[in-house]
Design an enzyme around this catalytic site. Sequence first.
Site, PDB file in Angstrom:
ATOM      1  N   ARG A   1      56.012  28.527  21.646  1.00 42.94           N
ATOM      2  CA  ARG A   1      55.772  27.955  22.992  1.00 42.94           C
ATOM      3  C   ARG A   1      56.128  28.917  24.120  1.00 42.94           C
ATOM      4  O   ARG A   1      56.320  28.506  25.257  1.00 42.94           O
ATOM      5  CB  ARG A   1      56.524  26.636  23.187  1.00 42.94           C
ATOM      6  CG  ARG A   1      56.073  25.552  22.242  1.00 42.94           C
ATOM      7  CD  ARG A   1      56.327  24.180  22.809  1.00 42.94           C
ATOM      8  NE  ARG A   1      55.919  23.176  21.862  1.00 42.94           N
ATOM      9  CZ  ARG A   1      56.705  22.671  20.928  1.00 42.94           C
ATOM     10  NH1 ARG A   1      57.964  23.062  20.839  1.00 42.94           N
ATOM     11  NH2 ARG A   1      56.245  21.765  20.102  1.00 42.94           N
TER      12      ARG A   1
ATOM     13  N   LYS B 295      45.964  35.706  33.956  1.00 42.17           N
ATOM     14  CA  LYS B 295      44.954  35.181  33.025  1.00 42.17           C
ATOM     15  C   LYS B 295      45.160  35.862  31.671  1.00 42.17           C
ATOM     16  O   LYS B 295      45.198  37.091  31.600  1.00 42.17           O
ATOM     17  CB  LYS B 295      43.535  35.482  33.524  1.00 42.17           C
ATOM     18  CG  LYS B 295      43.067  34.549  34.628  1.00 42.17           C
ATOM     19  CD  LYS B 295      41.604  34.786  34.957  1.00 42.17           C
ATOM     20  CE  LYS B 295      41.115  33.829  36.048  1.00 42.17           C
ATOM     21  NZ  LYS B 295      39.739  34.113  36.489  1.00 42.17           N
TER      22      LYS B 295
ATOM     23  N   GLU C 252      35.923  47.121  40.260  1.00 45.01           N
ATOM     24  CA  GLU C 252      36.816  46.044  40.727  1.00 45.01           C
ATOM     25  C   GLU C 252      37.554  46.474  42.005  1.00 45.01           C
ATOM     26  O   GLU C 252      37.882  45.643  42.850  1.00 45.01           O
ATOM     27  CB  GLU C 252      37.813  45.639  39.635  1.00 45.01           C
ATOM     28  CG  GLU C 252      37.182  45.214  38.306  1.00 45.01           C
ATOM     29  CD  GLU C 252      36.417  43.896  38.338  1.00 45.01           C
ATOM     30  OE1 GLU C 252      36.501  43.165  39.351  1.00 45.01           O
ATOM     31  OE2 GLU C 252      35.713  43.601  37.345  1.00 45.01           O
TER      32      GLU C 252
ATOM     33  N   LYS D 281      44.504  41.513  45.361  1.00 43.88           N
ATOM     34  CA  LYS D 281      44.374  40.500  44.306  1.00 43.88           C
ATOM     35  C   LYS D 281      45.587  39.574  44.291  1.00 43.88           C
ATOM     36  O   LYS D 281      45.447  38.354  44.184  1.00 43.88           O
ATOM     37  CB  LYS D 281      44.183  41.166  42.938  1.00 43.88           C
ATOM     38  CG  LYS D 281      44.123  40.105  41.849  1.00 43.88           C
ATOM     39  CD  LYS D 281      43.451  40.493  40.583  1.00 43.88           C
ATOM     40  CE  LYS D 281      43.417  39.271  39.668  1.00 43.88           C
ATOM     41  NZ  LYS D 281      42.894  39.530  38.345  1.00 43.88           N
TER      42      LYS D 281
ATOM     43  N   GLU E  18      42.668  29.064  40.164  1.00 45.51           N
ATOM     44  CA  GLU E  18      41.250  29.210  40.515  1.00 45.51           C
ATOM     45  C   GLU E  18      40.550  27.893  40.857  1.00 45.51           C
ATOM     46  O   GLU E  18      39.497  27.580  40.307  1.00 45.51           O
ATOM     47  CB  GLU E  18      40.510  29.929  39.362  1.00 45.51           C
ATOM     48  CG  GLU E  18      39.203  30.548  39.818  1.00 45.51           C
ATOM     49  CD  GLU E  18      38.545  31.435  38.752  1.00 45.51           C
ATOM     50  OE1 GLU E  18      39.249  32.265  38.158  1.00 45.51           O
ATOM     51  OE2 GLU E  18      37.351  31.284  38.550  1.00 45.51           O
TER      52      GLU E  18
ATOM     53  N   ARG F   7      40.684  31.844  44.686  1.00 44.36           N
ATOM     54  CA  ARG F   7      40.612  32.819  43.580  1.00 44.36           C
ATOM     55  C   ARG F   7      39.169  33.074  43.157  1.00 44.36           C
ATOM     56  O   ARG F   7      38.853  34.103  42.568  1.00 44.36           O
ATOM     57  CB  ARG F   7      41.476  32.350  42.398  1.00 44.36           C
ATOM     58  CG  ARG F   7      41.597  33.423  41.340  1.00 44.36           C
ATOM     59  CD  ARG F   7      42.675  33.179  40.310  1.00 44.36           C
ATOM     60  NE  ARG F   7      42.739  34.301  39.393  1.00 44.36           N
ATOM     61  CZ  ARG F   7      43.764  34.580  38.602  1.00 44.36           C
ATOM     62  NH1 ARG F   7      44.838  33.814  38.629  1.00 44.36           N
ATOM     63  NH2 ARG F   7      43.743  35.613  37.791  1.00 44.36           N
TER      64      ARG F   7
ATOM     65  N   ASN G  79      35.330  36.458  41.907  1.00 43.03           N
ATOM     66  CA  ASN G  79      34.118  36.444  41.073  1.00 43.03           C
ATOM     67  C   ASN G  79      32.953  37.143  41.762  1.00 43.03           C
ATOM     68  O   ASN G  79      31.849  37.188  41.208  1.00 43.03           O
ATOM     69  CB  ASN G  79      33.724  35.003  40.727  1.00 43.03           C
ATOM     70  CG  ASN G  79      34.810  34.330  39.921  1.00 43.03           C
ATOM     71  OD1 ASN G  79      35.509  34.987  39.163  1.00 43.03           O
ATOM     72  ND2 ASN G  79      34.986  33.028  40.100  1.00 43.03           N
TER      73      ASN G  79
ATOM     74  N   HIS H  96      30.198  39.110  39.948  1.00 43.81           N
ATOM     75  CA  HIS H  96      30.291  38.764  38.526  1.00 43.81           C
ATOM     76  C   HIS H  96      29.235  37.767  38.069  1.00 43.81           C
ATOM     77  O   HIS H  96      28.943  37.697  36.882  1.00 43.81           O
ATOM     78  CB  HIS H  96      31.689  38.234  38.199  1.00 43.81           C
ATOM     79  CG  HIS H  96      32.731  39.330  38.125  1.00 43.81           C
ATOM     80  ND1 HIS H  96      33.067  40.096  39.211  1.00 43.81           N
ATOM     81  CD2 HIS H  96      33.474  39.803  37.092  1.00 43.81           C
ATOM     82  CE1 HIS H  96      33.997  40.991  38.845  1.00 43.81           C
ATOM     83  NE2 HIS H  96      34.246  40.825  37.560  1.00 43.81           N
TER      84      HIS H  96
ATOM     85  N   HIS I  23      27.685  39.600  35.296  1.00 41.47           N
ATOM     86  CA  HIS I  23      27.960  39.084  33.960  1.00 41.47           C
ATOM     87  C   HIS I  23      26.658  38.760  33.227  1.00 41.47           C
ATOM     88  O   HIS I  23      26.550  38.943  32.011  1.00 41.47           O
ATOM     89  CB  HIS I  23      28.866  37.853  34.051  1.00 41.47           C
ATOM     90  CG  HIS I  23      29.408  37.426  32.736  1.00 41.47           C
ATOM     91  ND1 HIS I  23      29.180  36.190  32.193  1.00 41.47           N
ATOM     92  CD2 HIS I  23      30.145  38.107  31.827  1.00 41.47           C
ATOM     93  CE1 HIS I  23      29.742  36.120  31.000  1.00 41.47           C
ATOM     94  NE2 HIS I  23      30.340  37.259  30.764  1.00 41.47           N
TER      95      HIS I  23
ATOM     96  N   HIS J 281      31.653  46.671  31.452  1.00 43.06           N
ATOM     97  CA  HIS J 281      31.811  45.539  32.358  1.00 43.06           C
ATOM     98  C   HIS J 281      31.659  45.980  33.823  1.00 43.06           C
ATOM     99  O   HIS J 281      30.892  45.399  34.595  1.00 43.06           O
ATOM    100  CB  HIS J 281      33.175  44.899  32.123  1.00 43.06           C
ATOM    101  CG  HIS J 281      33.492  43.783  33.073  1.00 43.06           C
ATOM    102  ND1 HIS J 281      32.833  42.573  33.031  1.00 43.06           N
ATOM    103  CD2 HIS J 281      34.378  43.710  34.109  1.00 43.06           C
ATOM    104  CE1 HIS J 281      33.306  41.799  33.992  1.00 43.06           C
ATOM    105  NE2 HIS J 281      34.240  42.457  34.660  1.00 43.06           N
TER     106      HIS J 281
HETATM  107  N1  GLY Z   1      39.380  38.754  37.167  1.00 46.32           N
HETATM  108  C1  GLY Z   1      39.312  37.682  38.068  1.00 46.32           C
HETATM  109  C2  GLY Z   1      40.575  36.909  38.155  1.00 46.32           C
HETATM  110  O1  GLY Z   1      41.600  37.336  37.662  1.00 46.32           O
HETATM  111  O2  GLY Z   1      40.567  35.823  38.685  1.00 46.32           O
END
Ligand code: GLY
Length: 348
Positions: free
Chosen positions: A106, A128, A170, A208, A218, A222, A226, A229, A233, A249
């Site tokens: 956990r 993330k 980025e 960021k 998000e 946030r 994107n 993307h 993407h 990418h």
């Molecule tokens: N790569 C986009 C984010 O971390 O939200």
Amino acid sequence: MNTPPVIGPEAPAALADLLRQAAPSRLFVLADTNTARDCYPRLLAHLPAHELLTIEAGEEYKTLATCAEVWSWLTAHQADRHALLVCIGGGVVTDLGGFCAATYKRGIRCVGVPTTLLAQVDAAVGGKTGVDFEGFKNHIGVFQEPEAVFIYPAFLQTLPPRELRSGYAEVIKHALIADAPAFAQLHGLRVDAQPDWTATIQHSVAIKENIVTQDPHESGPRKLLNFGHTIGHAIESYLLTQPGREVRHGEAVAAGILCESWLSAQRNLLSAGELTEIAGVVRETFAKIQFSQLETEAIAAYATHDKKNRADVINCTLLHGIGRGVYDQAITLAEVRAALDYYHQAAL
Ligand code: GLY
């Protein structure tokens, strides 16, 4: 994150300090075959006694099977909840390692040492974590901030130029969505000439972090991250199905930045001059991705599958001027197709 990322030549020594203060019951280090060879030896003098696990390098190993390898290794070495995992690598290692740490018993503490530009300005910042699953990228994962992140720009000298350029997309994106003066500073930056990255990374990470602090999970701002993307993407996913035509990418994101800037101009959110300026900065680093006009339909279809969409609406981030992103902009499939046509035809 408990502390802001340490960025610069002092990062290895700061890592050593943090590990001393954290006093884990046992220390574990995760690397991949590239970073075990190129980066881990440069950190060794700063790491107290530890166990090392080296996983295969590459997105194809960002799987639950590799997680099982990590969890088994931790179990075999009797890692308890006071153990700490240091992840040395690009986005695959920091995302996968962060996920393994967040879920083992956990949750144990995790420290990120991102080694690619993409991971230093993006993947390792913002909490993330996760792995790919059944063909979907980052399909399984959790939000879990690491204990700390140490960014050592000298590691970028170990990267192939194509990998460095990929991360740079980025950097461009962060400036475009939130910081016009930072974007102005990117004019003429020659990625292949190995500039001193410290200030650029510090600035990009600060953009960021500022966004993630406002909206860690998000549900709002946030989504600005994107930008580029939605269409990027789609291009990346389509070309993945075309053997020998796969793109990085960041290369796809650079194309997405152009397409989504063009869409912003179509909606009079961006001036023609600003679009030209953005195209100029992108063109300084990125070659045009080749696809035929006949393929735009198949590429556009991927934009409808984006996990950021709701119901049938394609959700996109656009620019309301350089330095100001606007999220939750519904776009149609026809607009995606038109943007791809622009990219296909434009003299880039
Ligand atoms: N790569 C986009 C984010 O971390 O939200």
